[in-house]
Design an enzyme around this catalytic site. Structure first.
Site, PDB file in Angstrom:
ATOM      1  CB  THR A 164       0.736 -11.130   0.570  1.00  0.00           C
ATOM      2  OG1 THR A 164       0.058 -11.997   1.469  1.00  0.00           O
ATOM      3  CG2 THR A 164       0.242 -11.350  -0.840  1.00  0.00           C
ATOM      4  CB  VAL A 165       2.972  -6.740  -0.562  1.00  0.00           C
ATOM      5  CG1 VAL A 165       3.597  -5.702  -1.466  1.00  0.00           C
ATOM      6  CG2 VAL A 165       1.453  -6.736  -0.714  1.00  0.00           C
TER       7      VAL A 165
ATOM      8  N   GLY B  85      -3.966  -2.579  -6.746  1.00  0.00           N
ATOM      9  CA  GLY B  85      -3.020  -3.684  -6.977  1.00  0.00           C
ATOM     10  C   GLY B  85      -2.133  -3.490  -8.191  1.00  0.00           C
TER      11      GLY B  85
ATOM     12  CD  GLU C  69      -5.224  -4.419   3.389  1.00  0.00           C
ATOM     13  OE1 GLU C  69      -4.332  -3.930   4.089  1.00  0.00           O
ATOM     14  OE2 GLU C  69      -5.072  -4.635   2.167  1.00  0.00           O
TER      15      GLU C  69
ATOM     16  CG  ASP D 213      -8.283  -1.803   1.175  1.00  0.00           C
ATOM     17  OD1 ASP D 213      -7.126  -1.769   1.624  1.00  0.00           O
ATOM     18  OD2 ASP D 213      -8.542  -2.023  -0.028  1.00  0.00           O
TER      19      ASP D 213
ATOM     20  CE  LYS E  21      -6.745  -0.800  -2.228  1.00  0.00           C
ATOM     21  NZ  LYS E  21      -7.397  -2.093  -2.374  1.00  0.00           N
TER      22      LYS E  21
ATOM     23  N   GLY F 256      -2.999  -9.246  -4.344  1.00  0.00           N
ATOM     24  CA  GLY F 256      -2.234 -10.494  -4.444  1.00  0.00           C
ATOM     25  C   GLY F 256      -0.751 -10.234  -4.624  1.00  0.00           C
TER      26      GLY F 256
HETATM   27  N1  LIG Z   1      -2.067  -8.158  -0.018  1.00  0.00           N
HETATM   28  C1  LIG Z   1      -2.270  -7.388  -1.064  1.00  0.00           C
HETATM   29  O1  LIG Z   1      -2.732  -7.843  -2.114  1.00  0.00           O
HETATM   30  C2  LIG Z   1      -1.940  -5.939  -0.993  1.00  0.00           C
HETATM   31  C3  LIG Z   1      -1.501  -5.318   0.159  1.00  0.00           C
HETATM   32  N2  LIG Z   1      -1.172  -3.993   0.148  1.00  0.00           N
HETATM   33  C4  LIG Z   1      -0.618  -3.362   1.343  1.00  0.00           C
HETATM   34  O2  LIG Z   1       0.719  -3.826   1.513  1.00  0.00           O
HETATM   35  C5  LIG Z   1       1.042  -3.922   2.893  1.00  0.00           C
HETATM   36  C6  LIG Z   1       1.460  -5.360   3.209  1.00  0.00           C
HETATM   37  O3  LIG Z   1       0.371  -6.203   2.934  1.00  0.00           O
HETATM   38  P1  LIG Z   1       0.537  -7.793   3.000  1.00  0.00           P
HETATM   39  O4  LIG Z   1       1.839  -8.185   2.468  1.00  0.00           O
HETATM   40  O5  LIG Z   1      -0.703  -8.340   2.419  1.00  0.00           O
HETATM   41  O6  LIG Z   1       0.511  -8.020   4.571  1.00  0.00           O
HETATM   42  P2  LIG Z   1       1.020  -9.300   5.357  1.00  0.00           P
HETATM   43  O7  LIG Z   1       0.261  -9.301   6.644  1.00  0.00           O
HETATM   44  O8  LIG Z   1       1.005 -10.497   4.502  1.00  0.00           O
HETATM   45  O9  LIG Z   1       2.559  -8.963   5.644  1.00  0.00           O
HETATM   46  C7  LIG Z   1       2.941  -7.889   6.450  1.00  0.00           C
HETATM   47  C8  LIG Z   1       4.428  -7.970   6.659  1.00  0.00           C
HETATM   48  O10 LIG Z   1       4.825  -6.828   7.394  1.00  0.00           O
HETATM   49  C9  LIG Z   1       5.544  -7.240   8.554  1.00  0.00           C
HETATM   50  N3  LIG Z   1       5.202  -6.283   9.604  1.00  0.00           N
HETATM   51  C10 LIG Z   1       3.971  -5.935  10.030  1.00  0.00           C
HETATM   52  N4  LIG Z   1       4.082  -4.998  10.994  1.00  0.00           N
HETATM   53  C11 LIG Z   1       5.406  -4.785  11.162  1.00  0.00           C
HETATM   54  C12 LIG Z   1       6.172  -3.949  12.020  1.00  0.00           C
HETATM   55  N5  LIG Z   1       5.570  -3.152  12.905  1.00  0.00           N
HETATM   56  N6  LIG Z   1       7.513  -3.975  11.929  1.00  0.00           N
HETATM   57  C13 LIG Z   1       8.118  -4.778  11.040  1.00  0.00           C
HETATM   58  N7  LIG Z   1       7.463  -5.603  10.200  1.00  0.00           N
HETATM   59  C14 LIG Z   1       6.126  -5.592  10.278  1.00  0.00           C
HETATM   60  C15 LIG Z   1       5.076  -8.640   8.861  1.00  0.00           C
HETATM   61  O11 LIG Z   1       6.099  -9.303   9.575  1.00  0.00           O
HETATM   62  P3  LIG Z   1       6.001 -10.869   9.973  1.00  0.00           P
HETATM   63  O12 LIG Z   1       6.207 -11.610   8.689  1.00  0.00           O
HETATM   64  O13 LIG Z   1       7.138 -11.045  10.901  1.00  0.00           O
HETATM   65  O14 LIG Z   1       4.661 -11.055  10.583  1.00  0.00           O
HETATM   66  C16 LIG Z   1       4.868  -9.194   7.460  1.00  0.00           C
HETATM   67  O15 LIG Z   1       6.075  -9.673   6.944  1.00  0.00           O
HETATM   68  C17 LIG Z   1      -0.197  -3.457   3.662  1.00  0.00           C
HETATM   69  O16 LIG Z   1      -0.034  -2.108   4.002  1.00  0.00           O
HETATM   70  C18 LIG Z   1      -1.324  -3.650   2.658  1.00  0.00           C
HETATM   71  O17 LIG Z   1      -2.386  -2.772   2.863  1.00  0.00           O
HETATM   72  C19 LIG Z   1      -1.273  -3.235  -0.984  1.00  0.00           C
HETATM   73  C20 LIG Z   1      -1.700  -3.778  -2.154  1.00  0.00           C
HETATM   74  C21 LIG Z   1      -2.098  -5.170  -2.247  1.00  0.00           C
HETATM   75  N1  LIG Z   2      -6.899  -6.022   0.688  1.00  0.00           N
HETATM   76  C1  LIG Z   2      -6.742  -5.297  -0.525  1.00  0.00           C
HETATM   77  C2  LIG Z   2      -5.393  -5.587  -1.097  1.00  0.00           C
HETATM   78  C3  LIG Z   2      -4.999  -4.658  -2.164  1.00  0.00           C
HETATM   79  O1  LIG Z   2      -4.950  -3.457  -2.009  1.00  0.00           O
HETATM   80  C4  LIG Z   2      -7.816  -5.711  -1.514  1.00  0.00           C
HETATM   81  O2  LIG Z   2      -8.460  -6.737  -1.289  1.00  0.00           O
HETATM   82  O3  LIG Z   2      -8.025  -4.983  -2.484  1.00  0.00           O
END
Ligand SMILES: NC(=O)C1=CN([C@@H]2O[C@H](COP(=O)(O)OP(=O)(O)OC[C@H]3O[C@@H](n4cnc5c(N)ncnc54)[C@H](OP(=O)(O)O)[C@@H]3O)[C@@H](O)[C@H]2O)C=CC1
Ligand SMILES: N[C@@H](CC=O)C(=O)O
Length: 413
Positions: free
Chosen positions: A13-14, A133, A189, A200, A204, A301
């Site tokens: 997502t991010v 976020g 998450e 979570d 923060k 998001g």
């Molecule tokens: N979703 C949100 O709104 C928010 C999320 N965050 C934080 O941002 C981070 C990412 O979240 P999000 O994008 O939602 O998570 P996702 O699960 O959607 O994506 C995680 C990504 O990281 C990759 N990944 C996971 N583990 C590994 C690893 N060991 N080595 C290499 N690549 C890896 C995955 O690969 P693959 O695609 O191959 O599975 C995937 O592309 C988290 O730490 C989360 O807490 C922070 C703010 C907001």
């Molecule tokens: N899973 C988290 C994503 C942003 O940090 C949330 O729902 O707030």
């Protein structure tokens, strides 16, 4: 025109939010920096997933291949969990690469260490996206600290929990259905127990504590509670008292220590958190000069988080984090008073005897439970709770106080 070279760790997502933001705002970034941004490489975990990535970008599962790319200026980290994120970022900093992270589970415990390493290597660490976020809360704290002492922070810090509570109340959805929509929308998450269990929001809160107070409380001493015990009965009962459940993290500093709590609480219509709905987050900060500053907006998001990361990227390219060291602060006042208000669920319909000791503000019955809205002395209330373990109480959140002078000036006569 010269180029800025970046790499992304994670394309979920991010990661996709950063990719899209860099693409759609290419011209704007060029205007600001005078440089073209080029994504050189993306780290993923599962090579079998289909992805829409420009074929000129290297996609790899091997972090060393990212480091082998020449002239990477900035690394965006959006993977999951403390490791391997921490190791990857330390290696990048060691190579003199700036980093921007969204990974709060990692940054809450390793943030100080990364910032120290970065100072030694004269690079910057952006971590705006770790907290709330799209809200620029870390930037706001940094700005306020130029002159203010910050004494309290209160916030709805988890978009998934706020979304679930809003959807259960407004749309009558079940907890499971609301969580599954939050997952589809990319708010939750990878392991959503961290969202709904309070972990979570706790991460923060610890990041905010470090940013505002230059320290954290003992993690074990911070009570953490999620939203999983809240039923639609509870949400309805609260609504009938013109109250809403919100999952709130609060932290405050006094002369001696820092204390915090993460829990569901009730807020009144007059509280700035009452109308914060769905995926929105809100953070109120109390500063010694400014009074109370409140920021609200999308807390999770793809694009809000992508926006926070690209803002960080531009700040560090422009050298705005060069002296981002926060100064130690001394706070002075406590929020907890002797009086409070609570909504209580008791198993019986008959009014319990202890109610006489409190102001009974309102009562309703729902599904065989009696709900009481009471006000009274905190010590007395603690004694009642200890004597009757069947009680389920929730406190009504007090607002961060405005300075009395500010309040006087703000009041209209
Ligand atoms: N979703 C949100 O709104 C928010 C999320 N965050 C934080 O941002 C981070 C990412 O979240 P999000 O994008 O939602 O998570 P996702 O699960 O959607 O994506 C995680 C990504 O990281 C990759 N990944 C996971 N583990 C590994 C690893 N060991 N080595 C290499 N690549 C890896 C995955 O690969 P693959 O695609 O191959 O599975 C995937 O592309 C988290 O730490 C989360 O807490 C922070 C703010 C907001
Ligand atoms: N899973 C988290 C994503 C942003 O940090 C949330 O729902 O707030």
């Amino acid at each position: 025109m010269s180029e800025l070279h970046v790499a992304l760790l994670g394309f979920g997502t991010v990661g996709q939010g950063v990719y899209e933001a860099l693409d759609t705002h290419r011209e704007r970034i060029k205007d600001i920096t005078g440089k073209e941004v080029r994504i050189r490489a993306i780290l993923i975990k599962d090579p079998s997933k289909e992805r829409e990535i420009d074929p000129s970008i290297k996609v790899t599962t091997d972090f060393d291949e990212i480091l082998e790319e020449e002239d990477i200026d900035v690394l965006f980290e959006a993977i999951v969990g403390e490791e391997p994120g921490y190791t990857y970022l330390t290696k990048a900093i060691e190579r003199g690469i700036h980093v921007v992270t969204a990974n709060k589970a990692m940054f809450a415990s390793k943030g100080e260490d990364l910032l120290t390493r970065a100072r030694e290597r004269e690079v910057a660490v952006g971590f705006e996206a770790t907290t709330a976020g799209g809200l620029p809360v870390i930037g706001a704290i940094r700005q306020l600290l130029n002159v203010n002492e910050i004494t309290h922070i209160q916030g709805i810090l988890n978009g998934t929990s706020n979304f679930i509570l809003s959807q259960m109340r407004k749309e009558g959805l079940s907890f499971e259905r609301a969580l599954s929509i939050a997952q589809e929308k990319g708010y939750a998450e990878a392991d959503p127990t961290s969202d709904v269990g309070g972990q979570d929001a706790f991460y923060k809160l610890m990041i905010l504590s470090r940013a505002a107070f230059h320290g954290q409380p003992d993690w074990e001493a911070v009570p953490k509670k999620g939203i999983t015990d809240l039923t639609s009965d509870w949400l309805q009962a609260a609504e009938s008292f013109s109250l809403r459940f919100k999952h709130v993290g609060s932290i405050q500093r006094d002369r001696e220590s820092i204390s915090g709590v993460v829990e569901p609480v009730l807020v009144k219509e007059s509280h700035p958190f009452y109308g914060v709905e769905d995926v929105e987050n809100v953070v109120s900060v109390k500063g010694s000069l400014v009074g109370r500053v409140t920021l609200s907006g999308p807390g999770a998001g793809k694009l809000p988080t992508g926006s926070a990361m690209v803002e960080d990227f531009l700040s560090l390219i422009e050298g705005r984090y060069a002296s981002s060291e926060t100064r130690a602060r001394i706070g002075v006042e406590s929020l907890s008073g002797r009086d409070g208000e609570w909504v209580v669920r008791t198993p019986d319909e008959a009014l319990p005897e202890w109610v006489d000791r409190f102001d009974l503000l309102d009562r309703i019955t729902l599904s065989g439970h009696l709900y009481l809205f009471i006000r009274g002395n905190e010590e007395e209330w603690n004694a009642v709770q200890q004597a009757d373990v069947r009680l389920q109480p929730y406190p009504v959140l007090k607002e961060l106080p405005l300075e009395s002078r500010l309040k006087r000036e703000a009041s209209v006569r």
